[in-house]
Scaffold this motif. Structure first.
Motif, PDB file in Angstrom:
ATOM      1  N   ARG A  38     -13.131   0.126  -7.618  1.00 28.97           N
ATOM      2  CA  ARG A  38     -12.384   1.234  -7.063  1.00 28.97           C
ATOM      3  C   ARG A  38     -12.156   1.069  -5.559  1.00 28.97           C
ATOM      4  O   ARG A  38     -11.148   1.490  -5.021  1.00 28.97           O
ATOM      5  CB  ARG A  38     -13.167   2.520  -7.336  1.00 28.97           C
ATOM      6  CG  ARG A  38     -12.554   3.786  -6.812  1.00 28.97           C
ATOM      7  CD  ARG A  38     -13.411   4.954  -7.259  1.00 28.97           C
ATOM      8  NE  ARG A  38     -13.071   6.180  -6.584  1.00 28.97           N
ATOM      9  CZ  ARG A  38     -13.738   7.313  -6.729  1.00 28.97           C
ATOM     10  NH1 ARG A  38     -14.776   7.340  -7.538  1.00 28.97           N
ATOM     11  NH2 ARG A  38     -13.388   8.390  -6.088  1.00 28.97           N
ATOM     12  N   ALA A  39     -13.126   0.438  -4.876  1.00 27.72           N
ATOM     13  CA  ALA A  39     -13.032   0.308  -3.417  1.00 27.72           C
ATOM     14  C   ALA A  39     -11.872  -0.576  -2.983  1.00 27.72           C
ATOM     15  O   ALA A  39     -11.356  -0.438  -1.887  1.00 27.72           O
ATOM     16  CB  ALA A  39     -14.343  -0.241  -2.866  1.00 27.72           C
ATOM     17  N   ASP A  41      -8.746  -0.750  -3.955  1.00 24.38           N
ATOM     18  CA  ASP A  41      -7.443  -0.120  -3.804  1.00 24.38           C
ATOM     19  C   ASP A  41      -7.551   1.313  -3.275  1.00 24.38           C
ATOM     20  O   ASP A  41      -6.613   2.087  -3.359  1.00 24.38           O
ATOM     21  CB  ASP A  41      -6.683  -0.134  -5.138  1.00 24.38           C
ATOM     22  CG  ASP A  41      -7.464   0.536  -6.260  1.00 24.38           C
ATOM     23  OD1 ASP A  41      -8.554   1.079  -5.989  1.00 24.38           O
ATOM     24  OD2 ASP A  41      -6.979   0.511  -7.412  1.00 24.38           O
ATOM     25  N   GLU A  42      -8.687   1.645  -2.716  1.00 27.75           N
ATOM     26  CA  GLU A  42      -8.927   2.986  -2.219  1.00 27.75           C
ATOM     27  C   GLU A  42      -8.501   3.095  -0.760  1.00 27.75           C
ATOM     28  O   GLU A  42      -8.732   2.178   0.032  1.00 27.75           O
ATOM     29  CB  GLU A  42     -10.426   3.289  -2.343  1.00 27.75           C
ATOM     30  CG  GLU A  42     -10.774   4.758  -2.311  1.00 27.75           C
ATOM     31  CD  GLU A  42     -12.218   5.003  -2.742  1.00 27.75           C
ATOM     32  OE1 GLU A  42     -12.560   6.158  -3.004  1.00 27.75           O
ATOM     33  OE2 GLU A  42     -12.986   4.033  -2.807  1.00 27.75           O
ATOM     34  N   ALA A  46     -10.340   7.983   2.119  1.00 35.77           N
ATOM     35  CA  ALA A  46     -10.919   8.392   0.838  1.00 35.77           C
ATOM     36  C   ALA A  46     -12.228   7.657   0.574  1.00 35.77           C
ATOM     37  O   ALA A  46     -13.196   8.231   0.060  1.00 35.77           O
ATOM     38  CB  ALA A  46      -9.931   8.130  -0.295  1.00 35.77           C
ATOM     39  N   LEU A  47     -12.254   6.366   0.943  1.00 39.28           N
ATOM     40  CA  LEU A  47     -13.465   5.563   0.779  1.00 39.28           C
ATOM     41  C   LEU A  47     -14.611   6.140   1.611  1.00 39.28           C
ATOM     42  O   LEU A  47     -15.724   6.340   1.107  1.00 39.28           O
ATOM     43  CB  LEU A  47     -13.195   4.120   1.205  1.00 39.28           C
ATOM     44  CG  LEU A  47     -14.403   3.179   1.259  1.00 39.28           C
ATOM     45  CD1 LEU A  47     -14.960   2.931  -0.122  1.00 39.28           C
ATOM     46  CD2 LEU A  47     -14.025   1.858   1.926  1.00 39.28           C
ATOM     47  N   ARG A  50     -15.848   9.494   0.155  1.00 41.11           N
ATOM     48  CA  ARG A  50     -16.646   9.341  -1.068  1.00 41.11           C
ATOM     49  C   ARG A  50     -18.028   8.780  -0.765  1.00 41.11           C
ATOM     50  O   ARG A  50     -19.043   9.294  -1.250  1.00 41.11           O
ATOM     51  CB  ARG A  50     -15.918   8.422  -2.061  1.00 41.11           C
ATOM     52  CG  ARG A  50     -16.736   8.109  -3.312  1.00 41.11           C
ATOM     53  CD  ARG A  50     -15.905   7.381  -4.344  1.00 41.11           C
ATOM     54  NE  ARG A  50     -15.440   6.082  -3.876  1.00 41.11           N
ATOM     55  CZ  ARG A  50     -16.187   4.962  -3.905  1.00 41.11           C
ATOM     56  NH1 ARG A  50     -17.433   4.998  -4.329  1.00 41.11           N
ATOM     57  NH2 ARG A  50     -15.674   3.813  -3.496  1.00 41.11           N
TER      58      ARG A  50
END
Length: 229
Positions: A38-39, A41-42, A46-47, A50
């Protein structure tokens, strides 16, 4: 009276800063809750949101981490944090120009000892994590940016405290946004240690710096001032 109040507030904010930096250094401790892919294309903001939210929740819920269990914290750092941090760049920036003169083995040792120093320095602040929440300030980056600044505020029972991240975009399947510097209350982590490391290198060389860091880590000495926690 005013001076006493100001001093108390300053000490409170500095103490809170240690908590925040402890959390920042443990960023990603709960990244196992989400797929690592997930990281890649985050978005950087947002990274950061989260990871900082996850880590605060993890610290609050894990008594051994909150109590500063060095072995458990180090395991989390190795397995969860390092994939989200360009620690080689962070260490190289802290060492300064002399990094390019260091051998691969010396560079490896510097990274290992610097990581241990950071963990030991801020592990003792984890027991102060209580009701803090993270807010990411409006992000002004664009899709074309390769390096960005993500500004956040951490709110708890006191005044909001600034905690900012510098990130770079790295290529490849295992790439994505990587953190390479942290700013707590206006002070960048790399800058904080660079002056100290430069003095060590100028007087004792690269091996002298490695030996000094190793001795501090072995003795359990923490903090940029050398105070024990």
């Amino acid at each position: 009276m005013h001076n006493k109040t100001t001093t108390a507030t300053l000490h409170q904010r500095r103490g809170f800063g240690r908590v925040l930096l402890a959390g920042a250094l443990l960023v990603g401790a709960a990244v196992g809750l989400a797929p690592l892919a997930r990281a890649a294309d985050e978005a950087p903001d947002a990274l950061v949101k989260r990871l900082t939210t996850d880590v605060l929740q993890t610290i609050k819920s894990d008594k051994s981490i909150k109590a500063g269990d060095i072995n458990k914290i180090m395991l989390l750092v190795d397995t969860k944090i390092m994939p989200n941090v360009n620690f080689q760049r962070m260490t190289a920036s802290t060492v300064g120009p002399k990094w390019r003169e260091a051998t691969p083995e010396q560079q490896k040792r510097l990274q290992e000892e610097f990581k241990t120093l950071l963990v030991r320095t801020y592990a003792g602040a984890l027991d102060q994590v209580t009701d803090q929440e993270v807010t990411v300030r409006p992000f002004r980056g664009s899709a074309e940016d390769k390096e960005v600044l993500v500004r956040t505020e951490v709110r708890g029972s006191g005044e909001p405290v600034q905690l900012d991240y510098r990130l770079e975009k790295t290529p490849g399947e295992a790439g994505g946004w990587k953190i390479y510097n942290l700013n707590v209350l206006g002070i960048w982590l790399v800058d904080t240690y660079r002056t100290q490391f430069t003095q060590e290198i100028n007087s004792k060389g690269i091996d002298g710096l490695i030996a000094s860091l190793a001795a501090r880590n072995k003795a359990g000495v923490t903090g940029v001032s050398g105070a024990k926690s």
